[in-house]
Design a protein around this motif. Sequence first.
Motif, PDB file in Angstrom:
ATOM      1  N   GLU A   1      98.701 192.015 110.304  1.00 17.26           N
ATOM      2  CA  GLU A   1      97.794 191.270 111.175  1.00 17.26           C
ATOM      3  C   GLU A   1      97.974 189.769 110.974  1.00 17.26           C
ATOM      4  OE1 GLU A   1      93.060 190.704 111.602  1.00 17.26           O
ATOM      5  OE2 GLU A   1      93.711 192.756 111.287  1.00 17.26           O
ATOM      6  N   LYS A   2      98.079 189.365 109.725  1.00 16.03           N
ATOM      7  CA  LYS A   2      98.280 187.955 109.430  1.00 16.03           C
ATOM      8  C   LYS A   2      99.637 187.502 109.962  1.00 16.03           C
ATOM      9  CE  LYS A   2      97.877 184.717 105.611  1.00 16.03           C
ATOM     10  NZ  LYS A   2      97.726 184.563 104.183  1.00 16.03           N
ATOM     11  N   ASN A   3     100.628 188.352 109.841  1.00 17.86           N
ATOM     12  CA  ASN A   3     101.966 188.080 110.341  1.00 17.86           C
ATOM     13  C   ASN A   3     101.956 187.917 111.864  1.00 17.86           C
ATOM     14  OD1 ASN A   3     104.553 187.600 109.625  1.00 17.86           O
ATOM     15  ND2 ASN A   3     105.171 189.734 109.458  1.00 17.86           N
ATOM     16  N   LEU A   4     101.205 188.737 112.548  1.00 10.98           N
ATOM     17  CA  LEU A   4     101.090 188.685 114.010  1.00 10.98           C
ATOM     18  C   LEU A   4     100.455 187.369 114.446  1.00 10.98           C
ATOM     19  CD1 LEU A   4     101.566 190.261 116.604  1.00 10.98           C
ATOM     20  CD2 LEU A   4      99.304 191.281 116.320  1.00 10.98           C
ATOM     21  N   LYS A   5      99.414 186.942 113.740  1.00 13.22           N
ATOM     22  CA  LYS A   5      98.753 185.673 114.073  1.00 13.22           C
ATOM     23  C   LYS A   5      99.716 184.500 113.866  1.00 13.22           C
ATOM     24  CE  LYS A   5      93.962 186.955 113.258  1.00 13.22           C
ATOM     25  NZ  LYS A   5      92.734 186.685 112.501  1.00 13.22           N
ATOM     26  N   LEU A   6     100.490 184.571 112.813  1.00 13.07           N
ATOM     27  CA  LEU A   6     101.458 183.488 112.550  1.00 13.07           C
ATOM     28  C   LEU A   6     102.541 183.452 113.629  1.00 13.07           C
ATOM     29  CD1 LEU A   6     101.874 183.711 108.672  1.00 13.07           C
ATOM     30  CD2 LEU A   6     100.743 181.898 109.977  1.00 13.07           C
ATOM     31  N   LYS A   7     102.983 184.638 114.080  1.00 13.47           N
ATOM     32  CA  LYS A   7     103.979 184.691 115.149  1.00 13.47           C
ATOM     33  C   LYS A   7     103.422 184.096 116.437  1.00 13.47           C
ATOM     34  CE  LYS A   7     106.800 188.532 113.524  1.00 13.47           C
ATOM     35  NZ  LYS A   7     107.304 189.868 113.803  1.00 13.47           N
ATOM     36  N   GLU A   8     102.170 184.410 116.749  1.00 13.53           N
ATOM     37  CA  GLU A   8     101.522 183.844 117.947  1.00 13.53           C
ATOM     38  C   GLU A   8     101.420 182.326 117.836  1.00 13.53           C
ATOM     39  OE1 GLU A   8      97.737 185.722 118.525  1.00 13.53           O
ATOM     40  OE2 GLU A   8      98.632 187.681 118.890  1.00 13.53           O
ATOM     41  N   LYS A   9     101.065 181.839 116.631  1.00 12.59           N
ATOM     42  CA  LYS A   9     100.947 180.410 116.410  1.00 12.59           C
ATOM     43  C   LYS A   9     102.314 179.741 116.541  1.00 12.59           C
ATOM     44  CE  LYS A   9      98.569 177.060 113.619  1.00 12.59           C
ATOM     45  NZ  LYS A   9      97.616 176.829 112.578  1.00 12.59           N
ATOM     46  N   ILE A  10     103.353 180.379 115.996  1.00  8.23           N
ATOM     47  CA  ILE A  10     104.714 179.850 116.114  1.00  8.23           C
ATOM     48  C   ILE A  10     105.123 179.779 117.578  1.00  8.23           C
ATOM     49  CG2 ILE A  10     107.155 180.395 115.685  1.00  8.23           C
ATOM     50  CD1 ILE A  10     106.307 181.421 112.918  1.00  8.23           C
ATOM     51  N   SER A  11     104.815 180.837 118.312  1.00  7.91           N
ATOM     52  CA  SER A  11     105.147 180.870 119.737  1.00  7.91           C
ATOM     53  C   SER A  11     104.425 179.758 120.488  1.00  7.91           C
ATOM     54  CB  SER A  11     104.784 182.235 120.309  1.00  7.91           C
ATOM     55  OG  SER A  11     105.043 182.269 121.667  1.00  7.91           O
ATOM     56  N   MET A  12     103.145 179.567 120.199  1.00 11.61           N
ATOM     57  CA  MET A  12     102.354 178.529 120.849  1.00 11.61           C
ATOM     58  C   MET A  12     102.912 177.138 120.498  1.00 11.61           C
ATOM     59  SD  MET A  12      98.296 177.675 120.515  1.00 11.61           S
ATOM     60  CE  MET A  12      98.517 176.981 118.874  1.00 11.61           C
ATOM     61  N   LEU A  13     103.259 176.924 119.238  1.00 11.38           N
ATOM     62  CA  LEU A  13     103.796 175.632 118.816  1.00 11.38           C
ATOM     63  C   LEU A  13     105.171 175.365 119.431  1.00 11.38           C
ATOM     64  CD1 LEU A  13     102.730 175.572 115.047  1.00 11.38           C
ATOM     65  CD2 LEU A  13     101.794 174.194 116.919  1.00 11.38           C
ATOM     66  N   GLN A  14     105.974 176.405 119.576  1.00 16.48           N
ATOM     67  CA  GLN A  14     107.277 176.244 120.225  1.00 16.48           C
ATOM     68  C   GLN A  14     107.101 175.860 121.693  1.00 16.48           C
ATOM     69  OE1 GLN A  14     109.139 180.035 119.326  1.00 16.48           O
ATOM     70  NE2 GLN A  14     110.341 179.143 117.628  1.00 16.48           N
ATOM     71  N   GLN A  15     106.119 176.468 122.346  1.00 18.99           N
ATOM     72  CA  GLN A  15     105.840 176.138 123.747  1.00 18.99           C
ATOM     73  C   GLN A  15     105.372 174.690 123.865  1.00 18.99           C
ATOM     74  OE1 GLN A  15     103.048 178.792 125.619  1.00 18.99           O
ATOM     75  NE2 GLN A  15     103.165 177.741 127.606  1.00 18.99           N
ATOM     76  N   GLN A  16     104.470 174.279 122.958  1.00 20.41           N
ATOM     77  CA  GLN A  16     104.011 172.882 122.963  1.00 20.41           C
ATOM     78  C   GLN A  16     105.183 171.933 122.713  1.00 20.41           C
ATOM     79  OE1 GLN A  16     100.903 172.595 120.017  1.00 20.41           O
ATOM     80  NE2 GLN A  16      99.295 173.221 121.446  1.00 20.41           N
ATOM     81  N   ASN A  17     106.035 172.308 121.804  1.00 18.42           N
ATOM     82  CA  ASN A  17     107.203 171.504 121.490  1.00 18.42           C
ATOM     83  C   ASN A  17     108.093 171.327 122.721  1.00 18.42           C
ATOM     84  OD1 ASN A  17     108.951 170.027 119.920  1.00 18.42           O
ATOM     85  ND2 ASN A  17     109.948 171.801 119.006  1.00 18.42           N
ATOM     86  N   GLU A  18     108.336 172.408 123.446  1.00 20.10           N
ATOM     87  CA  GLU A  18     109.139 172.348 124.669  1.00 20.10           C
ATOM     88  C   GLU A  18     108.482 171.464 125.712  1.00 20.10           C
ATOM     89  OE1 GLU A  18     110.259 176.232 126.127  1.00 20.10           O
ATOM     90  OE2 GLU A  18     110.765 176.918 124.104  1.00 20.10           O
ATOM     91  N   GLU A  19     107.165 171.598 125.873  1.00 18.18           N
ATOM     92  CA  GLU A  19     106.432 170.770 126.833  1.00 18.18           C
ATOM     93  C   GLU A  19     106.518 169.287 126.458  1.00 18.18           C
ATOM     94  OE1 GLU A  19     102.474 172.370 126.910  1.00 18.18           O
ATOM     95  OE2 GLU A  19     103.091 174.196 127.946  1.00 18.18           O
ATOM     96  N   LEU A  20     106.395 169.006 125.166  1.00 17.27           N
ATOM     97  CA  LEU A  20     106.478 167.621 124.712  1.00 17.27           C
ATOM     98  C   LEU A  20     107.886 167.056 124.920  1.00 17.27           C
ATOM     99  CD1 LEU A  20     104.313 167.766 121.455  1.00 17.27           C
ATOM    100  CD2 LEU A  20     103.734 166.640 123.609  1.00 17.27           C
TER     101      LEU A  20
END
Length: 103
Positions: A1-20
């Motif tokens: 569960e903790k691993n899944l949350k971290l993957k979601e956070k990584i995905s969200m941060l990668q998307q923000q990074n691409e947008e930036l």
Amino acid sequence: EKNLKLKEKISMLQQQNEELRARIEQNTAITRQLSEENANLQEYVEKEMEEKKKLSKTNEELLWKLQEEDAASPVKLQSTSSTSFYHCSSGNSSPAKARTLRQ
């Protein structure tokens, strides 16, 4: 569960990074365009200033020539009384002007 949350956070941060990164590219393109426009406007202003200087110089030269022609031309005034005055060949000179030019 903790691993899944971290993957979601990584995905969200990668998307923000691409947008930036996209915003940075867009801002870079806009900055380049504005720099080019600024350079063109500066060049235009410099040309306009040079043209203004030329026109000002031409104007001064023409005024000087006009004054020289007025000073060199014989000026006579039309007589308005029994006293004889100088008469201007063009007929449009004032007594003050004739006195000034005569001196």
